[in-house]
Design a protein around this motif. Structure first.
Motif, PDB file in Angstrom:
ATOM      1  N   ILE B 130       0.848  -1.195   0.000  1.00 28.21           N
ATOM      2  CA  ILE B 130       0.000   0.000   0.000  1.00 28.21           C
ATOM      3  C   ILE B 130       0.886   1.249   0.000  1.00 28.21           C
ATOM      4  O   ILE B 130       1.816   1.340   0.807  1.00 28.21           O
ATOM      5  CB  ILE B 130      -0.954  -0.020   1.212  1.00 28.21           C
ATOM      6  N   PRO B 131       0.623   2.185  -0.929  1.00 27.90           N
ATOM      7  CA  PRO B 131       1.509   3.360  -1.040  1.00 27.90           C
ATOM      8  C   PRO B 131       1.642   4.119   0.276  1.00 27.90           C
ATOM      9  O   PRO B 131       0.654   4.334   0.981  1.00 27.90           O
ATOM     10  CB  PRO B 131       0.807   4.231  -2.095  1.00 27.90           C
ATOM     11  N   TYR B 132       2.869   4.501   0.596  1.00 31.79           N
ATOM     12  CA  TYR B 132       3.128   5.291   1.808  1.00 31.79           C
ATOM     13  C   TYR B 132       3.018   6.774   1.466  1.00 31.79           C
ATOM     14  O   TYR B 132       3.431   7.194   0.387  1.00 31.79           O
ATOM     15  CB  TYR B 132       4.535   5.002   2.340  1.00 31.79           C
ATOM     16  N   GLN B 133       2.478   7.513   2.373  1.00 37.27           N
ATOM     17  CA  GLN B 133       2.386   8.945   2.168  1.00 37.27           C
ATOM     18  C   GLN B 133       3.540   9.611   2.889  1.00 37.27           C
ATOM     19  O   GLN B 133       3.539   9.723   4.106  1.00 37.27           O
ATOM     20  CB  GLN B 133       1.042   9.475   2.675  1.00 37.27           C
ATOM     21  N   PHE B 134       4.546  10.016   2.133  1.00 39.55           N
ATOM     22  CA  PHE B 134       5.737  10.629   2.704  1.00 39.55           C
ATOM     23  C   PHE B 134       5.754  12.100   2.282  1.00 39.55           C
ATOM     24  O   PHE B 134       6.063  12.408   1.143  1.00 39.55           O
ATOM     25  CB  PHE B 134       6.972   9.871   2.183  1.00 39.55           C
ATOM     26  N   ASP B 135       5.397  12.968   3.186  1.00 38.41           N
ATOM     27  CA  ASP B 135       5.436  14.398   2.899  1.00 38.41           C
ATOM     28  C   ASP B 135       6.522  15.034   3.746  1.00 38.41           C
ATOM     29  O   ASP B 135       6.600  14.792   4.949  1.00 38.41           O
ATOM     30  CB  ASP B 135       4.092  15.053   3.232  1.00 38.41           C
ATOM     31  N   SER B 136       7.357  15.837   3.123  1.00 28.98           N
ATOM     32  CA  SER B 136       8.350  16.581   3.902  1.00 28.98           C
ATOM     33  C   SER B 136       7.790  17.978   4.160  1.00 28.98           C
ATOM     34  O   SER B 136       6.885  18.419   3.449  1.00 28.98           O
ATOM     35  CB  SER B 136       9.664  16.670   3.125  1.00 28.98           C
ATOM     36  N   PRO B 137       8.349  18.701   5.145  1.00 28.96           N
ATOM     37  CA  PRO B 137       7.856  20.076   5.363  1.00 28.96           C
ATOM     38  C   PRO B 137       8.099  20.944   4.129  1.00 28.96           C
ATOM     39  O   PRO B 137       7.400  21.933   3.916  1.00 28.96           O
ATOM     40  CB  PRO B 137       8.675  20.561   6.566  1.00 28.96           C
ATOM     41  N   PHE B 138       9.088  20.544   3.307  1.00 26.15           N
ATOM     42  CA  PHE B 138       9.394  21.330   2.101  1.00 26.15           C
ATOM     43  C   PHE B 138       8.389  21.052   0.980  1.00 26.15           C
ATOM     44  O   PHE B 138       8.087  21.925   0.178  1.00 26.15           O
ATOM     45  CB  PHE B 138      10.811  21.012   1.619  1.00 26.15           C
ATOM     46  N   SER B 139       7.881  19.813   0.917  1.00 30.10           N
ATOM     47  CA  SER B 139       6.951  19.479  -0.175  1.00 30.10           C
ATOM     48  C   SER B 139       5.598  20.148   0.032  1.00 30.10           C
ATOM     49  O   SER B 139       4.814  20.289  -0.901  1.00 30.10           O
ATOM     50  CB  SER B 139       6.795  17.958  -0.315  1.00 30.10           C
ATOM     51  N   ARG B 140       5.312  20.564   1.276  1.00 33.94           N
ATOM     52  CA  ARG B 140       4.029  21.213   1.549  1.00 33.94           C
ATOM     53  C   ARG B 140       4.064  22.722   1.292  1.00 33.94           C
ATOM     54  O   ARG B 140       3.045  23.373   1.286  1.00 33.94           O
ATOM     55  CB  ARG B 140       3.617  20.940   3.009  1.00 33.94           C
ATOM     56  N   GLU B 141       5.289  23.260   1.117  1.00 30.83           N
ATOM     57  CA  GLU B 141       5.426  24.708   0.914  1.00 30.83           C
ATOM     58  C   GLU B 141       5.545  25.039  -0.574  1.00 30.83           C
ATOM     59  O   GLU B 141       6.366  24.459  -1.266  1.00 30.83           O
ATOM     60  CB  GLU B 141       6.697  25.216   1.623  1.00 30.83           C
ATOM     61  N   THR B 142       4.729  25.965  -1.039  1.00 32.56           N
ATOM     62  CA  THR B 142       4.814  26.393  -2.435  1.00 32.56           C
ATOM     63  C   THR B 142       5.379  27.806  -2.494  1.00 32.56           C
ATOM     64  O   THR B 142       4.921  28.695  -1.775  1.00 32.56           O
ATOM     65  CB  THR B 142       3.422  26.367  -3.085  1.00 32.56           C
ATOM     66  N   ILE B 143       6.397  27.974  -3.343  1.00 35.90           N
ATOM     67  CA  ILE B 143       7.007  29.298  -3.524  1.00 35.90           C
ATOM     68  C   ILE B 143       6.463  29.884  -4.822  1.00 35.90           C
ATOM     69  O   ILE B 143       6.415  29.187  -5.847  1.00 35.90           O
ATOM     70  CB  ILE B 143       8.554  29.174  -3.595  1.00 35.90           C
ATOM     71  N   ARG B 144       6.036  31.128  -4.784  1.00 34.72           N
ATOM     72  CA  ARG B 144       5.502  31.773  -6.001  1.00 34.72           C
ATOM     73  C   ARG B 144       6.296  33.034  -6.297  1.00 34.72           C
ATOM     74  O   ARG B 144       6.436  33.907  -5.443  1.00 34.72           O
ATOM     75  CB  ARG B 144       4.024  32.105  -5.814  1.00 34.72           C
ATOM     76  N   ILE B 145       6.811  33.105  -7.516  1.00 35.82           N
ATOM     77  CA  ILE B 145       7.492  34.319  -7.988  1.00 35.82           C
ATOM     78  C   ILE B 145       6.723  34.781  -9.216  1.00 35.82           C
ATOM     79  O   ILE B 145       6.834  34.165 -10.289  1.00 35.82           O
ATOM     80  CB  ILE B 145       8.979  34.049  -8.321  1.00 35.82           C
ATOM     81  N   GLY B 146       5.956  35.820  -9.041  1.00 34.16           N
ATOM     82  CA  GLY B 146       5.064  36.239 -10.131  1.00 34.16           C
ATOM     83  C   GLY B 146       4.101  35.118 -10.443  1.00 34.16           C
ATOM     84  O   GLY B 146       3.422  34.606  -9.549  1.00 34.16           O
ATOM     85  N   ARG B 147       4.088  34.668 -11.692  1.00 33.18           N
ATOM     86  CA  ARG B 147       3.164  33.592 -12.063  1.00 33.18           C
ATOM     87  C   ARG B 147       3.827  32.220 -12.007  1.00 33.18           C
ATOM     88  O   ARG B 147       3.209  31.209 -12.343  1.00 33.18           O
ATOM     89  CB  ARG B 147       2.626  33.866 -13.474  1.00 33.18           C
ATOM     90  N   ILE B 148       5.072  32.215 -11.644  1.00 34.91           N
ATOM     91  CA  ILE B 148       5.811  30.946 -11.609  1.00 34.91           C
ATOM     92  C   ILE B 148       5.742  30.349 -10.208  1.00 34.91           C
ATOM     93  O   ILE B 148       5.909  31.056  -9.218  1.00 34.91           O
ATOM     94  CB  ILE B 148       7.300  31.175 -12.008  1.00 34.91           C
ATOM     95  N   PHE B 149       5.490  29.059 -10.136  1.00 36.17           N
ATOM     96  CA  PHE B 149       5.427  28.406  -8.828  1.00 36.17           C
ATOM     97  C   PHE B 149       6.297  27.156  -8.810  1.00 36.17           C
ATOM     98  O   PHE B 149       6.533  26.531  -9.848  1.00 36.17           O
ATOM     99  CB  PHE B 149       3.973  28.028  -8.486  1.00 36.17           C
ATOM    100  N   PHE B 150       6.780  26.856  -7.646  1.00 43.20           N
ATOM    101  CA  PHE B 150       7.493  25.591  -7.433  1.00 43.20           C
ATOM    102  C   PHE B 150       7.483  25.286  -5.949  1.00 43.20           C
ATOM    103  O   PHE B 150       7.304  26.195  -5.129  1.00 43.20           O
ATOM    104  CB  PHE B 150       8.920  25.626  -7.995  1.00 43.20           C
ATOM    105  N   SER B 151       7.658  24.016  -5.613  1.00 47.35           N
ATOM    106  CA  SER B 151       7.633  23.659  -4.195  1.00 47.35           C
ATOM    107  C   SER B 151       9.014  23.878  -3.590  1.00 47.35           C
ATOM    108  O   SER B 151      10.030  23.856  -4.301  1.00 47.35           O
ATOM    109  CB  SER B 151       7.209  22.197  -4.022  1.00 47.35           C
ATOM    110  N   ALA B 152       9.037  24.077  -2.274  1.00 46.14           N
ATOM    111  CA  ALA B 152      10.324  24.208  -1.584  1.00 46.14           C
ATOM    112  C   ALA B 152      11.126  22.919  -1.739  1.00 46.14           C
ATOM    113  O   ALA B 152      12.352  22.932  -1.766  1.00 46.14           O
ATOM    114  CB  ALA B 152      10.087  24.532  -0.117  1.00 46.14           C
ATOM    115  N   GLN B 153      10.411  21.787  -1.890  1.00 46.79           N
ATOM    116  CA  GLN B 153      11.087  20.501  -2.090  1.00 46.79           C
ATOM    117  C   GLN B 153      11.894  20.531  -3.391  1.00 46.79           C
ATOM    118  O   GLN B 153      12.992  19.996  -3.458  1.00 46.79           O
ATOM    119  CB  GLN B 153      10.049  19.377  -2.141  1.00 46.79           C
ATOM    120  N   SER B 154      11.335  21.173  -4.424  1.00 48.22           N
ATOM    121  CA  SER B 154      12.050  21.202  -5.702  1.00 48.22           C
ATOM    122  C   SER B 154      13.320  22.052  -5.578  1.00 48.22           C
ATOM    123  O   SER B 154      14.340  21.740  -6.192  1.00 48.22           O
ATOM    124  CB  SER B 154      11.146  21.695  -6.834  1.00 48.22           C
TER     125      SER B 154
END
Lengths: 379, 304
Positions: B130-154
């Motif tokens: 059964i798939p494990y749900q592994f979320d880091s504190p970084f994967s939950r944060e989204t960074i937005r610069i203008g219209r561009i977005f990416f997660s802190a994990q990225s």
């Protein structure tokens, strides 16, 4: 000499009774994915069947239920090889499975040729019961049966006018998407894009970006395995497409998605609407008894999913057929064909002429709330 | 920023991030080939082991036993994954690779397939499907610069990938062991005559590659669907990247990984996600026909 003669007769009678008892067996092959990305189907399915066997104490009307589990890996090739081996070695009266549509389709003609009943509880593809097989029965609503309420209610109740279809590139995914499209478009809706993906796709950010660039999308019907659905929902939330991320689109899903998805997807699941066939909170006695027995066997913290319930129901149906006098594959097929409103946890089973379940009375819509609980929708 | 430009920038960002994930997986694969001339089919399973090690460290040990906050727990889990990867490499080398290296080249190759199956099924028995749900504190944060977005994990993935590549480069160029490793890659027998212990260097290579795989697992865990079969979904793509980059060539692997990531993102945008594999493997075939040595063809000793 007389005593020896009597003992000999007694021995022959006992042997005859013993042989008869041995013959009174219903052999059941269970083909489930126990390895690969769909293996959670197999694990949950086995839990459901084991529970039913416990409750039946392994026999019905003097017939022992002999179950043999096999790993068919959601794969047409492995399922084909496995079913041939099962037919050769076990000589089953009935085969339960597979869960995945592609694998179910692969074994159907083999079982048809062997005149062995196939009871399916997890595949969506239309082809399984629309190909003229006489030994195929299915208690899982097919793509059309799920697509009709999804497509129609998306338009009428949700007020959606535009949709983007997201689905895995399998028979199940394609048929589910087709089912939605047919009824949504017929109602007046417009499909902006059909986006399919393989089971090896891990990152859905690019897909979410593409959807965000399409402009206003009202509804996103999504058909895929649980793990991918979780990541897809999170990517859509990150791209501010769906409600869970502050967007306006509503993700819609089918019976496919097991209970527990919401907790895994977290905030991204908020506003997700789907149809469910098995609802652990449903008040019917058979459902509550099942939930209670499931927790007693597997742990108080566990909530059974539709996969557990569907598998449990397959065994109840086999038992019911035996109770009604079935002793072999032909008579199981005959009893199944004559089933009318046989109550199980996922509804009241009556098979149509093509072997497809016809009763959809327990199917209803639910919406995931902010606290990730389910709220029933009166659709 | 107009719509088209924003879309191109966004998909490029998505592609670079995805490419860095692939580079982290493929780096160890190419390192082992560069030194040992051996393909490790079990490499992606080392990544999965790393992901599970990180998952259990972060969610069970670091938070519940040590009482660390989420961020500290995840960073500790990355170190744990690195260590578990290294230990796994050490064990697999001692038990499988080293004894088989004396025979023909095919045996260790087949053995890596066996190790892969063993690890996958071992994890299946231990952790279930059964798939494990592994979320880091970084994967939950989204960074937005203008219209561009990416997660802190990225951002973390790109930063750690860059740091790992830089550290690997510095190790290879400026340390005695790194030079020894390159010497063994160039000519194992002559390196032995110069006082270098080739077996030790080979073991070190496998340990470094496995540690990188473990680290990749910690980074991938919060991004992918974590099951015992996660590695299997990555290995084919990782091989394609290694071949496109030039088998055993670290620089080529980095460029190819990012290139494949960007191609994937734009394939999703303009052709459809169902065609990702088709496009990547057409690129692979074109490379094999036009430039079989890969993007960067250098002398063998320059590869690692």
């Amino acid at each position: 000499m007389k005593l020896v003669f009597r003992l000999a007769i007694l021995a022959i009678v006992c042997a005859a009774f013993g042989a008869q008892a041995q013959d009174r067996v219903i052999r059941i092959g269970v083909l489930m994915p126990i390895s690969g990305p769909g293996s959670y189907f197999g694990v949950m399915g086995k839990e459901g069947i084991d529970l039913a066997l416990d409750q039946l104490k392994g026999s019905v009307s003097g017939y022992r239920l002999q179950v043999q589990y096999e790993d068919s890996a959601c794969s047409p090739l492995q399922a084909t090889n496995t079913v041939k081996r099962v037919l050769d070695q076990l000589k089953p009266h009935i085969v339960i499975g597979e869960e995945c549509s592609d694998a179910s389709l692969a074994i159907a003609p083999i079982l048809e040729q062997a005149k062995v009943v196939q009871l399916n509880a997890g595949s969506v593809t239309m082809k399984l019961t629309e190909s003229g097989y006489k030994y195929v029965f299915r208690i899982f609503p097919n793509g059309e049966q799920q697509g009709l309420p999804l497509g129609r209610n998306a338009y009428t109740k949700l007020g959606a006018r535009t949709a983007v279809l997201l689905y895995e590139k399998t028979n199940a995914g394609v048929d589910s998407a087709d089912g939605f499209e047919k009824h949504f478009v017929a109602a007046g809706g417009k499909i902006l894009a059909r986006i399919d993906f393989g089971r090896d796709v891990n990152d859905f950010t690019a897909i979410a970006t593409r959807i965000a660039a399409l402009g206003k999308v009202d509804v996103l019907p999504t058909f895929g395995l649980e793990g991918q659905q979780v990541r897809l929902s999170q990517a859509l939330a990150q791209a501010r497409v769906v409600k869970g991320g502050g967007g306006s689109a509503v993700q819609m899903g089918s019976i496919w998605l097991p209970y527990g998805y919401d907790q895994k997807a977290g905030a991204a699941a908020e506003g997700y609407i789907r149809i469910v066939q098995f609802d652990p909170t449903e008040k019917r006695k058979i459902v509550q008894d099942f939930v209670k027995a499931f927790r007693a066997k597997y742990g108080a913290e566990r909530v059974p999913t539709h996969i557990n319930a569907h598998a449990y129901d397959t065994m109840l149906l086999v038992a019911e057929a035996v109770r009604r006098g079935a002793t072999d594959s032909e008579s199981i097929r005959d009893r199944f064909s004559r089933f009318r409103n046989v109550e199980v946890t996922t509804g009241k089973i009556s098979f149509g002429p093509n072997g497809q379940t016809t009763d959809l009375s327990v199917i209803h819509f639910i919406e995931t709330q902010k606290d990730l609980s389910w709220k029933g929708l009166n659709w | 920023m107009n719509d088209l430009l924003a879309l191109v920038v966004q998909q490029s960002v998505n592609g670079v991030y995805l490419g860095c994930l692939y580079v982290m997986v493929a780096l160890g694969l190419t390192l082992i080939y560069g030194v040992l001339n051996q393909i490790n089919f079990a490499h992606a399973d080392f990544v999965t082991v790393g992901a599970f090690a990180a998952f259990f460290t972060a969610t069970r040990f670091a938070t519940k036993v040590l009482g660390l906050p989420d961020t500290g727990a995840y960073l500790l889990s990355m170190v744990a994954a690195l260590g578990v990867g290294a230990l796994l490499g050490l064990a697999v080398n001692a038990a499988v690779f080293a004894p088989l290296r004396r025979g023909d080249e095919l045996r260790p190759l087949i053995a890596t397939i066996g190790v892969s199956v063993l690890i996958e099924n071992g994890q299946l028995a231990l952790f279930g499907p059964i798939p494990y749900q592994f979320d880091s504190p970084f994967s939950r944060e989204t960074i937005r610069i203008g219209r561009i977005f990416f997660s802190a994990q990225s951002v973390l993935v790109v930063a750690v990938s860059a740091a790992a590549i830089a550290a690997l480069y510095a190790f290879m160029r400026f340390t005695f062991l790194g030079k020894a490793l390159r010497a063994v890659a160039q000519d194992r027998e002559t390196a032995g005559l110069m006082g270098i212990n080739p077996n030790l260097v080979i073991a070190l290579t496998i340990i470094i590659a496995s540690a990188l795989a473990g680290m990749a697992g910690a980074l991938l865990g919060p991004v992918v669907v974590l099951t015992p079969f996660t590695g299997a979904s990555l290995i084919v793509k990782a091989f394609a990247i290694v071949i496109i980059g030039g088998f055993g060539n670290v620089q080529g692997t980095i460029i190819a990984g990012i290139l494949v990531g960007i191609i994937e993102a734009f394939t999703v945008q303009y052709l459809g996600s169902g065609l990702i594999d088709l496009v990547v493997f057409v690129l692979l075939l074109v490379m094999l026909v036009l430039r079989p040595t890969g993007l960067i063809a250098e002398r063998k000793e320059e590869n690692v």
